[in-house]
Design an enzyme around this catalytic site. Structure first.
Site, PDB file in Angstrom:
ATOM      1  N   GLY A  41       0.825  -1.200   0.000  1.00  0.00           N
ATOM      2  CA  GLY A  41       0.000   0.000   0.000  1.00  0.00           C
ATOM      3  C   GLY A  41       0.856   1.246   0.000  1.00  0.00           C
ATOM      4  N   GLY A  43       0.332   5.782   0.120  1.00  0.00           N
ATOM      5  CA  GLY A  43      -0.490   6.985   0.110  1.00  0.00           C
ATOM      6  C   GLY A  43       0.387   8.206  -0.017  1.00  0.00           C
ATOM      7  N   GLY A  44      -0.211   9.371   0.214  1.00  0.00           N
ATOM      8  CA  GLY A  44       0.533  10.609   0.059  1.00  0.00           C
ATOM      9  C   GLY A  44       1.622  10.811   1.094  1.00  0.00           C
ATOM     10  N   PHE A  45       1.493  10.177   2.252  1.00  0.00           N
ATOM     11  CA  PHE A  45       2.464  10.392   3.319  1.00  0.00           C
ATOM     12  C   PHE A  45       2.918   9.090   3.968  1.00  0.00           C
ATOM     13  CE2 PHE A  45      -1.571  10.031   5.325  1.00  0.00           C
ATOM     14  CZ  PHE A  45      -1.342   9.477   6.572  1.00  0.00           C
ATOM     15  N   THR A  48       2.955   1.027   3.164  1.00  0.00           N
ATOM     16  CA  THR A  48       2.674  -0.148   3.972  1.00  0.00           C
ATOM     17  C   THR A  48       3.376  -1.351   3.346  1.00  0.00           C
ATOM     18  OG1 THR A  48       0.506   0.740   4.578  1.00  0.00           O
ATOM     19  CG2 THR A  48       0.873  -1.606   4.973  1.00  0.00           C
ATOM     20  N   LYS A  65       4.028  -0.077   8.806  1.00  0.00           N
ATOM     21  CA  LYS A  65       3.475   1.160   8.255  1.00  0.00           C
ATOM     22  C   LYS A  65       4.522   2.249   8.471  1.00  0.00           C
ATOM     23  CE  LYS A  65      -0.827   2.161   8.355  1.00  0.00           C
ATOM     24  NZ  LYS A  65      -1.201   1.797   6.974  1.00  0.00           N
ATOM     25  N   ASP A 163     -10.697   5.370  11.678  1.00  0.00           N
ATOM     26  CA  ASP A 163     -10.669   5.052  10.247  1.00  0.00           C
ATOM     27  C   ASP A 163     -11.386   3.729   9.969  1.00  0.00           C
ATOM     28  OD1 ASP A 163     -10.146   5.605   7.614  1.00  0.00           O
ATOM     29  OD2 ASP A 163      -8.075   4.886   7.653  1.00  0.00           O
TER      30      ASP A 163
END
Length: 304
Positions: A41, A43-45, A48, A65, A163
């Protein structure tokens, strides 16, 4: 395959048992223990990784993570690390719960924060939805009866998940030793929002949203998450599983109301369950359930 965790190093060609990255000479093992073997995985920041615990003879899988610090302001970094530690300590007080992915380690270096979590073999509910189709009322009732006690448990420890969404609910594989007969014992909450406490710390990219807007409660998007925000997200998760439609499309912004019933196709829902879901996803917090216990009472014996 080895993944180097050093920022901007994309090397994946180091030998399987290597301890030093051939490209940048960085240590490959996090805390001289956890080896990243596959990126699962991004994302922007954050990124994973699937990893293995080299310290144990069986080399069990785990999850790393990795969160990138954009700001290098020392005061910001110090505050961010302290908040990570505080949230990690809260999660550690949960001890081992069969329906919560265990936090194994909380680490940091000069550029990143790392959370190492238990790996849960199985499919997340987004994958289940894709392969098995929409959920029935019976399945939604089972899901609520399974996860509401988990929320009750974490909320009693003053922890907000922040989340909840189909991707963060894993259905264990039946071969897993912790698996229990029936859906109630096989659903696991993962990816607690430790990083999501850092909304007001300028360490991530400007405008970064540390939750999933489709499932987040209105007050959470304004930085005021509470226990009822988790209940909202669970309710939105349910209507997504009932319809296989994005929550954005299930809300009519012109009328300022949910229209999820319009998307039920050959999937009848009782008035009682419908009213429970409506109360879970009410926009105003004072019109929602106040606790997971209250939802369970209505679900199993109460009348609306």
């Amino acid at each position: 395959m080895n993944y180097c965790l050093k920022e901007n190093c994309k090397s994946i060609n180091s030998p399987p048992e290597a301890r030093i990255c051939l490209a940048c000479d960085s240590m490959l093992l996090l805390k001289d223990r956890y080896r990243a073997i596959k990126m699962i995985g991004q994302g922007g920041f954050s990124k994973t990784y699937l990893a293995v615990d080299q310290d144990k003879p069986s080399k069990p899988p785990c999850i790393i993570k990795q969160f990138y610090f954009i700001s290098q302001n020392k005061a910001d970094l110090k505050r961010a690390i302290a908040l990570f530690e505080e949230e990690a300590e809260k999660l550690d007080t949960l001890e081992k719960h069969p329906q919560i992915a265990e936090l194994l380690a909380n680490l940091h270096d000069d550029y990143c924060q790392y959370l190492v979590q238990e790996f849960i073999p199985g499919k997340n509910l987004t994958q289940v939805l894709e392969t098995e189709g929409i959920f029935s009322e019976y399945q939604i009732r089972e899901l609520l009866n399974s996860l509401l006690p988990v929320l009750e448990f974490i909320h009693s420890h003053k922890i907000i998940h922040r989340d909840i969404k189909p991707e963060n609910i894993i259905r264990r594989l039946p071969s897993n030793p912790v698996y229990q007969t029936g859906i109630k014992g096989q659903l696991v909450l993962v990816d607690f929002g430790v990083a999501k406490q850092l909304t007001n710390v300028e360490i991530f990219k400007p405008g970064t949203i540390l939750c999933t807007p489709e499932y987040a409660a209105p007050e959470q998007l304004k930085g005021r998450a509470s226990f009822v925000s988790d209940l909202y997200s669970l309710g939105v998760t349910c209507i997504n599983l009932l319809t296989n439609i994005s929550p954005f499309k299930l809300f009519d912004t012109g009328e300022n109301k949910w229209v999820w019933r319009d998307y039920l196709i050959d999937n009848p829902i009782s008035k009682k369950l419908g009213n429970i879901l409506d109360k879970l996803i009410a926009e105003a917090t004072n019109k929602r359930y106040k606790s997971a216990t209250d939802v369970l009472k209505d679900l199993n014996c109460g009348k609306l």
